[in-house]
Design an enzyme around this catalytic site. Structure first.
Site, PDB file in Angstrom:
ATOM      1  N   ASP A  57       0.878  -1.163   0.000  1.00  0.00           N
ATOM      2  CA  ASP A  57       0.000   0.000   0.000  1.00  0.00           C
ATOM      3  C   ASP A  57       0.916   1.213   0.000  1.00  0.00           C
ATOM      4  O   ASP A  57       1.589   1.492   1.000  1.00  0.00           O
ATOM      5  CB  ASP A  57      -0.902  -0.003   1.245  1.00  0.00           C
ATOM      6  N   ASN A  84       2.716   2.909 -11.092  1.00  0.00           N
ATOM      7  CA  ASN A  84       1.435   2.855 -11.780  1.00  0.00           C
ATOM      8  C   ASN A  84       0.252   2.970 -10.827  1.00  0.00           C
ATOM      9  O   ASN A  84      -0.819   3.420 -11.224  1.00  0.00           O
ATOM     10  CB  ASN A  84       1.339   1.532 -12.568  1.00  0.00           C
ATOM     11  N   SER A 137       1.465   9.012 -15.442  1.00  0.00           N
ATOM     12  CA  SER A 137       0.708  10.224 -15.154  1.00  0.00           C
ATOM     13  C   SER A 137      -0.633  10.130 -15.868  1.00  0.00           C
ATOM     14  O   SER A 137      -1.299   9.101 -15.824  1.00  0.00           O
ATOM     15  CB  SER A 137       1.511  11.457 -15.607  1.00  0.00           C
ATOM     16  N   TYR A 151      -7.003  15.415  -8.480  1.00  0.00           N
ATOM     17  CA  TYR A 151      -6.348  14.394  -9.305  1.00  0.00           C
ATOM     18  C   TYR A 151      -5.291  15.043 -10.189  1.00  0.00           C
ATOM     19  O   TYR A 151      -4.147  14.586 -10.256  1.00  0.00           O
ATOM     20  CB  TYR A 151      -7.383  13.659 -10.150  1.00  0.00           C
ATOM     21  N   LYS A 155      -1.047  14.702 -10.307  1.00  0.00           N
ATOM     22  CA  LYS A 155      -0.299  14.349 -11.511  1.00  0.00           C
ATOM     23  C   LYS A 155       0.616  15.479 -11.965  1.00  0.00           C
ATOM     24  O   LYS A 155       1.724  15.230 -12.455  1.00  0.00           O
ATOM     25  CB  LYS A 155      -1.269  13.954 -12.628  1.00  0.00           C
ATOM     26  N   THR A 186      -9.979   0.856 -19.468  1.00  0.00           N
ATOM     27  CA  THR A 186      -9.604   0.100 -18.275  1.00  0.00           C
ATOM     28  C   THR A 186     -10.712   0.307 -17.233  1.00  0.00           C
ATOM     29  O   THR A 186     -11.747   0.893 -17.533  1.00  0.00           O
ATOM     30  CB  THR A 186      -8.264   0.598 -17.711  1.00  0.00           C
TER      31      THR A 186
END
Length: 287
Positions: A57, A84, A137, A151, A155, A186
């Site tokens: 984690d 990732n 990213s 978010y 990034k 995904t």
């Protein structure tokens, strides 16, 4: 040449696909998942191809050193670090609680930062020109939309770190690659989180609400093929295949037509701002 890959977030998406591709190509892979029992299908798939799995984690800072030591002990070191693991917190910035903000930054920025710092001593010793740090990213790392405030911030931070890092580690023959995917099919949107506080009244019917609905309807219908994206990443990192010639020549790898469109649109706006402010910017020195 067989290399050792350490890939976080290998339970699904790009992480799982990249792990399986690298294993199929004869490389060694250590994939990480937060909970091996909950990611049993991915764990089985990676192990069936000869890969190794570690639980990690990335938000738990006190566990990083032990996991890195264990990973280095499996094959004697790591050549390629792929950061990732991540997720998106989507909603109005005003509605986000402090704990939600901190978790977003812990996962998407501080986690990769800790792993980079922990792995660098080993990466330096394997600096044969083939060591690479891959930071996954997003187009949001260049172009922030409504709902993506935190978010995008995570990034943007990762990309800023990567730019400086690339210059710092170049003397050790360590490459840094920033991957900027657009919309790929995904589970990314399905796994996104919204603030515990429902969208507050001032934002209903506005840009935040509109984009949230757009993301909701786009889940599972994204135009991007993850297999093709992962193939390009693998080629650039290893110097093989169609994109192999880019190895060591680029810092950023944008992926997807939507990604390129948004970057080009932002560059036009950025250049327009420069031209609009040029005379004022040039007139700020002491007389």
């Amino acid at each position: 040449m067989s290399q050792v890959w350490f890939i976080t977030g290998a339970s699904s998406g790009f992480g799982l696909d990249l792990a399986l591709l690298a294993l199929s190509a004869g490389h060694k892979v250590i994939g990480t998942v937060r909970d091996a029992s909950r990611a049993s299908d991915a764990v089985s798939a990676i192990k069936a191809k000869g890969g190794e799995i570690l639980e990690l984690d990335v938000t738990k800072a006190d566990t990083i050193a032990a996991v890195v030591e264990k990973a280095n002990g499996i094959y004697g070191g790591v050549d390629i670090l792929v950061n990732n693991a991540g997720y998106s917190l989507l909603g109005a910035v005003e509605d986000m609680k402090e704990e939600e903000v901190k978790l977003q930054m812990e996962t998407n920025f501080f986690g990769p930062l800790r792993l980079i710092r922990a792995f660098l001593p080993t990466l330096r010793t394997r600096g044969n020109g083939n060591s690479t740090i891959v930071n996954i990213s997003s187009i949001a790392g260049q172009d922030a939309q409504p709902t993506c405030g935190l978010y995008a911030a995570s990034k943007f931070a990762l990309e800023g770190l990567s730019e400086a890092l690339a210059l710092e580690v170049a003397p050790f023959n360590i490459a840094v690659l920033i991957v900027e995917p657009g919309a790929f099919r995904t589970n990314f949107l399905h796994a996104s989180k919204q603030p515990e506080t429902p969208l507050s009244e001032p934002y209903k019917g506005g840009p935040v609400d509109t984009v949230l609905q757009k993301f909701g309807s786009a889940a599972g219908k994204q135009r991007g093929d993850p297999a093709k994206a992962v193939a390009r990443i693998f080629e650039v990192v290893t110097g093989t295949g169609e994109a192999g010639g880019l190895r060591g020549k680029i810092l950023r790898l944008p992926l997807g037509p939507d990604c390129l469109e948004r970057i080009e649109r932002k560059l036009k706006k950025f250049n327009a701002d420069i031209e609009a402010t040029r005379s004022f910017a040039l007139a700020t020195d002491f007389d």
